[in-house]
Design a protein around this motif. Structure first.
Motif, PDB file in Angstrom:
ATOM      1  N   GLU A 192      45.239  37.668  36.524  1.00  8.26           N
ATOM      2  CA  GLU A 192      44.523  38.499  37.488  1.00  8.26           C
ATOM      3  C   GLU A 192      45.484  39.031  38.542  1.00  8.26           C
ATOM      4  OE1 GLU A 192      41.479  36.058  39.210  1.00  8.26           O
ATOM      5  OE2 GLU A 192      40.449  35.778  37.301  1.00  8.26           O
ATOM      6  N   ASP A 193      45.134  40.168  39.137  1.00  8.10           N
ATOM      7  CA  ASP A 193      45.903  40.628  40.286  1.00  8.10           C
ATOM      8  C   ASP A 193      45.407  39.872  41.517  1.00  8.10           C
ATOM      9  OD1 ASP A 193      43.539  41.895  41.120  1.00  8.10           O
ATOM     10  OD2 ASP A 193      44.242  43.898  40.591  1.00  8.10           O
ATOM     11  N   LYS A 194      45.984  40.134  42.659  1.00  2.99           N
ATOM     12  CA  LYS A 194      45.648  39.377  43.870  1.00  2.99           C
ATOM     13  C   LYS A 194      44.216  39.624  44.345  1.00  2.99           C
ATOM     14  CE  LYS A 194      50.426  39.071  45.198  1.00  2.99           C
ATOM     15  NZ  LYS A 194      51.492  39.452  46.094  1.00  2.99           N
ATOM     16  N   GLU A 195      43.600  40.709  43.871  1.00  2.00           N
ATOM     17  CA  GLU A 195      42.218  41.012  44.228  1.00  2.00           C
ATOM     18  C   GLU A 195      41.229  40.400  43.231  1.00  2.00           C
ATOM     19  OE1 GLU A 195      44.583  43.727  44.176  1.00  2.00           O
ATOM     20  OE2 GLU A 195      44.911  43.185  46.269  1.00  2.00           O
ATOM     21  N   VAL A 234      44.259  41.698  34.710  1.00  2.00           N
ATOM     22  CA  VAL A 234      45.415  42.507  34.327  1.00  2.00           C
ATOM     23  C   VAL A 234      45.691  42.338  32.837  1.00  2.00           C
ATOM     24  CG1 VAL A 234      47.900  42.814  34.692  1.00  2.00           C
ATOM     25  CG2 VAL A 234      46.423  42.327  36.627  1.00  2.00           C
ATOM     26  N   SER A 237      57.526  41.494  34.364  1.00  2.00           N
ATOM     27  CA  SER A 237      56.870  41.302  35.653  1.00  2.00           C
ATOM     28  C   SER A 237      56.922  39.824  36.014  1.00  2.00           C
ATOM     29  CB  SER A 237      55.407  41.740  35.573  1.00  2.00           C
ATOM     30  OG  SER A 237      55.303  43.073  35.168  1.00  2.00           O
ATOM     31  N   LEU A 244      54.699  36.647  37.532  1.00  2.00           N
ATOM     32  CA  LEU A 244      53.385  36.132  37.865  1.00  2.00           C
ATOM     33  C   LEU A 244      53.522  34.665  38.179  1.00  2.00           C
ATOM     34  CD1 LEU A 244      52.055  34.481  35.154  1.00  2.00           C
ATOM     35  CD2 LEU A 244      52.043  36.817  34.347  1.00  2.00           C
ATOM     36  N   PHE A 262      49.170  37.865  38.942  1.00  2.00           N
ATOM     37  CA  PHE A 262      50.224  38.868  38.822  1.00  2.00           C
ATOM     38  C   PHE A 262      50.838  39.115  40.197  1.00  2.00           C
ATOM     39  CE2 PHE A 262      51.814  43.203  38.812  1.00  2.00           C
ATOM     40  CZ  PHE A 262      52.488  43.276  37.609  1.00  2.00           C
ATOM     41  N   GLU A 263      52.164  39.077  40.266  1.00  2.00           N
ATOM     42  CA  GLU A 263      52.867  39.342  41.526  1.00  2.00           C
ATOM     43  C   GLU A 263      53.374  40.777  41.588  1.00  2.00           C
ATOM     44  OE1 GLU A 263      53.386  37.423  44.288  1.00  2.00           O
ATOM     45  OE2 GLU A 263      52.060  35.943  43.404  1.00  2.00           O
ATOM     46  N   LYS A 264      54.305  41.129  40.671  1.00  2.00           N
ATOM     47  CA  LYS A 264      54.873  42.486  40.695  1.00  2.00           C
ATOM     48  C   LYS A 264      55.737  42.723  39.470  1.00  2.00           C
ATOM     49  CE  LYS A 264      59.043  41.337  43.323  1.00  2.00           C
ATOM     50  NZ  LYS A 264      59.929  41.774  44.376  1.00  2.00           N
TER      51      LYS A 264
END
Length: 134
Positions: A9-12, A16, A83, A85, A96-98
């Motif tokens: 998941e993304d931070k929200e 992903v 990426s 994570l 997921f970070e970037k």
């Protein structure tokens, strides 16, 4: 085979990536996992008391070459779209970070240059057949 369902998941909290993975290397925990299509790999990076950092790499030909003994874990990370994570122990989630560029990647401790799969994974023929069926 492919018994590990992983959702990133993304931070929200948006999904992903969600896929079934097979662990290829286990050393005090999973170190390299690939999805059913051998297009995505999770490669362990490091950890602390709160989470584990993982590289999420998308490099289909390099991942297949890794299984065949023609490339290394390091190649998966450096030659694909990679990426960062982390697995949050407290919330039991991959986050997921970037995306990382090559310069950022070189700031991490990467898998060794000789990190071939070799005979570590015992079901290689079965794995290759499962991948070809997709």
């Amino acid at each position: 085979m492919f018994d590990y369902r992983i959702k990133v998941e993304d931070k929200e909290g948006n999904c992903v990536l969600e896929a079934d993975f097979e662990i290829l290397v286990w050393y005090y925990g999973p170190r390299v996992m690939i999805d059913r299509t051998a297009t995505t790999a999770l490669v362990w990076c490091d950890d602390n008391d709160e989470h584990e950092n993982w590289f999420l790499s998308q490099s289909p030909f390099v991942i297949l070459d890794y299984i065949l003994g023609k490339s290394t874990m390091r190649d998966i990370v450096l030659k694909g779209k990679t990426s960062l994570l982390h697995y949050d122990f407290k919330n039991n989630k991959y986050i997921f970070e970037k995306e990382l560029n090559k310069e950022e990647l070189l700031g991490f401790e990467l898998p060794h240059e000789e990190s071939y799969l070799g005979d570590v994974y015992k079901k290689k023929d079965e794995l290759l057949k499962a991948i070809k069926k997709l």
